[in-house]
Scaffold this motif. Structure first.
Motif, PDB file in Angstrom:
ATOM      1  N   GLU A  99       0.878   9.591  -4.062  1.00 27.45           N
ATOM      2  CA  GLU A  99       0.098  10.764  -3.635  1.00 27.45           C
ATOM      3  C   GLU A  99       0.920  11.786  -2.843  1.00 27.45           C
ATOM      4  O   GLU A  99       0.413  12.823  -2.424  1.00 27.45           O
ATOM      5  CB  GLU A  99      -1.085  10.287  -2.779  1.00 27.45           C
ATOM      6  N   THR A 100       2.190  11.452  -2.604  1.00 24.30           N
ATOM      7  CA  THR A 100       3.020  12.339  -1.786  1.00 24.30           C
ATOM      8  C   THR A 100       3.646  13.453  -2.625  1.00 24.30           C
ATOM      9  O   THR A 100       4.253  13.194  -3.656  1.00 24.30           O
ATOM     10  CB  THR A 100       4.155  11.517  -1.109  1.00 24.30           C
ATOM     11  N   LYS A 127      -3.481   5.812   9.705  1.00 30.91           N
ATOM     12  CA  LYS A 127      -4.458   4.717   9.775  1.00 30.91           C
ATOM     13  C   LYS A 127      -4.012   3.645  10.770  1.00 30.91           C
ATOM     14  O   LYS A 127      -4.560   2.542  10.793  1.00 30.91           O
ATOM     15  CB  LYS A 127      -4.592   4.066   8.390  1.00 30.91           C
ATOM     16  N   GLU A 158       1.095   8.865   5.995  1.00 30.45           N
ATOM     17  CA  GLU A 158      -0.291   8.573   5.588  1.00 30.45           C
ATOM     18  C   GLU A 158      -0.732   7.215   6.136  1.00 30.45           C
ATOM     19  O   GLU A 158      -1.866   7.041   6.569  1.00 30.45           O
ATOM     20  CB  GLU A 158      -0.422   8.600   4.057  1.00 30.45           C
ATOM     21  N   LEU A 159       0.182   6.232   6.115  1.00 28.66           N
ATOM     22  CA  LEU A 159      -0.159   4.908   6.652  1.00 28.66           C
ATOM     23  C   LEU A 159      -0.232   4.959   8.183  1.00 28.66           C
ATOM     24  O   LEU A 159      -1.068   4.288   8.796  1.00 28.66           O
ATOM     25  CB  LEU A 159       0.865   3.852   6.219  1.00 28.66           C
ATOM     26  N   ALA A 215       5.199   9.660   3.010  1.00 26.91           N
ATOM     27  CA  ALA A 215       4.280   8.605   2.558  1.00 26.91           C
ATOM     28  C   ALA A 215       3.912   7.692   3.730  1.00 26.91           C
ATOM     29  O   ALA A 215       2.741   7.319   3.903  1.00 26.91           O
ATOM     30  CB  ALA A 215       4.935   7.804   1.431  1.00 26.91           C
ATOM     31  N   ASP A 223       0.977   3.387  -3.455  1.00 32.01           N
ATOM     32  CA  ASP A 223      -0.056   4.403  -3.697  1.00 32.01           C
ATOM     33  C   ASP A 223       0.204   5.630  -2.826  1.00 32.01           C
ATOM     34  O   ASP A 223       0.026   6.767  -3.267  1.00 32.01           O
ATOM     35  CB  ASP A 223      -1.454   3.835  -3.396  1.00 32.01           C
ATOM     36  N   ALA A 224       0.614   5.373  -1.583  1.00 30.32           N
ATOM     37  CA  ALA A 224       0.879   6.506  -0.685  1.00 30.32           C
ATOM     38  C   ALA A 224       2.001   7.379  -1.250  1.00 30.32           C
ATOM     39  O   ALA A 224       1.926   8.610  -1.197  1.00 30.32           O
ATOM     40  CB  ALA A 224       1.247   5.989   0.710  1.00 30.32           C
ATOM     41  N   GLU A 264       0.837  -1.216   0.000  1.00 31.16           N
ATOM     42  CA  GLU A 264       0.000   0.000   0.000  1.00 31.16           C
ATOM     43  C   GLU A 264       0.873   1.268   0.000  1.00 31.16           C
ATOM     44  O   GLU A 264       0.412   2.351  -0.329  1.00 31.16           O
ATOM     45  CB  GLU A 264      -0.975   0.001   1.197  1.00 31.16           C
ATOM     46  N   ILE A 265       2.167   1.092   0.336  1.00 33.20           N
ATOM     47  CA  ILE A 265       3.075   2.252   0.356  1.00 33.20           C
ATOM     48  C   ILE A 265       3.201   2.877  -1.037  1.00 33.20           C
ATOM     49  O   ILE A 265       3.378   4.080  -1.165  1.00 33.20           O
ATOM     50  CB  ILE A 265       4.479   1.857   0.882  1.00 33.20           C
TER      51      ILE A 265
END
Ligand code: UTP
Length: 276
Positions: free
Chosen positions: A221-222, A242, A238-239, A235, A217-218, A214-215
């Protein structure tokens, strides 16, 4: 479970100029072994069988190092010198190497994203070869981290306590200790290279990660952060929001071989170890 290890190795290594003008920083030797070979051996010890290396211009020596040198092999076959090739041969036979190039130095986050083509959609390890780690006869740092990953199934960052006045050299985390006996934190926030009075703690992220895919996609978006580079810390933040990042204060020593001082320390440490 973690089979691939990514090595971002495209940086310029400017702190080691002129040595790094035509030689990759990752190929500088501590005793007789280049930094990146220590990293690859650590990844093998953690169960990885594929080394995914992100290189750049002027880094071909890394590919040659992890390949057979027929001429050399031929020259020293059946002589006492053959012994000196045993260690690297065993590394070459234990795993496969894949490569891609980062065309522009847009930061560690960008280098990791460049490696996506080599990793695919699976959790993977990351080793920054200029952070040299040693845990003597104990489990390697990456092996310890793989075990933490197996418990929590989310991204894991390696942590080290640093003096307050050095926080501006690292990504620093804010987190809650969730397992005291194993030094494990749930990371809630992190800041790249904060000044001493703005640092949320003295727990610094060093060059070992286990990342969930999932990193990628993060990172996409960074936005570029400090220094115009795409920071992996941003990045990961963002994880972390959550609750998907664990910090682990590893057992063992770590040398910052990206700095001359750390490199000399590592050389002395490994020399004394080899003399024992
Ligand atoms: P560093 O900033 O420590 O390495 O990056 P550097 O840029 O090579 O060294 P200096 O500061 O100029 O002396 C940490 C790691 O991330 C990789 C580097 O190769 C190093 O292993 N990196 C960094 C990349 O692969 N690509 C980048 O764009 C930036």
């Amino acid at each position: 479970m973690i089979k691939k290890c990514l090595f971002p190795a495209a940086g310029y290594g400017t702190r080691f100029l002129p040595a790094t003008k035509a030689t990759p920083k990752e190929m500088l030797p501590v005793l007789t072994k280049p930094l990146i070979q220590y990293g690859v051996e650590e990844a093998i010890s953690a169960g990885c069988d594929t080394m995914a290396i992100v290189t750049g211009r002027g880094k071909r020596a890394i590919e040659d190092h992890f390949d057979i040198s027929y001429e050399l092999e031929h020259q020293i076959r059946n002589t006492p010198k053959e012994y000196f090739l045993h260690e690297i041969r065993s590394v070459i036979n234990s795993c496969q190497f894949t490569y891609t190039r980062q065309n522009e130095m847009k930061g560690l986050g960008h280098a990791i994203l460049t490696g996506e083509a080599l990793i695919g959609n699976e959790p993977f390890a990351v080793i920054l070869a200029d952070d040299l780690c040693d845990n003597g006869d104990g489990e390697s740092v990456l092996k310890q981290m793989v075990e933490v990953y197996e418990r929590y199934s989310c991204s894991v960052v390696a942590l080290q306590e640093v003096p307050k006045e050095e926080t501006s050299k690292y990504g620093i985390i804010e987190g809650k200790l969730i397992d005291q006996s194993d030094d494990i934190y749930r990371v809630s926030s992190m800041v790249e290279k904060p000044d001493m009075d703005e640092a949320p703690s003295n727990l610094a992220i060093i060059g070992r990660y286990i990342l969930d895919p999932e990193i990628f996609d993060a990172i996409r978006e960074t936005k570029p952060g400090r220094g115009g580079e795409i920071q992996i810390t941003d990045a990961l933040m963002e994880l972390a929001k959550k609750g998907r990042v664990i910090g682990y204060k590893f057992k063992g020593k770590r040398f910052d071989c990206g700095s001359v001082e750390g490199f000399v320390e590592a050389t002395n440490w490994f020399y004394e170890k080899s003399a024992k």
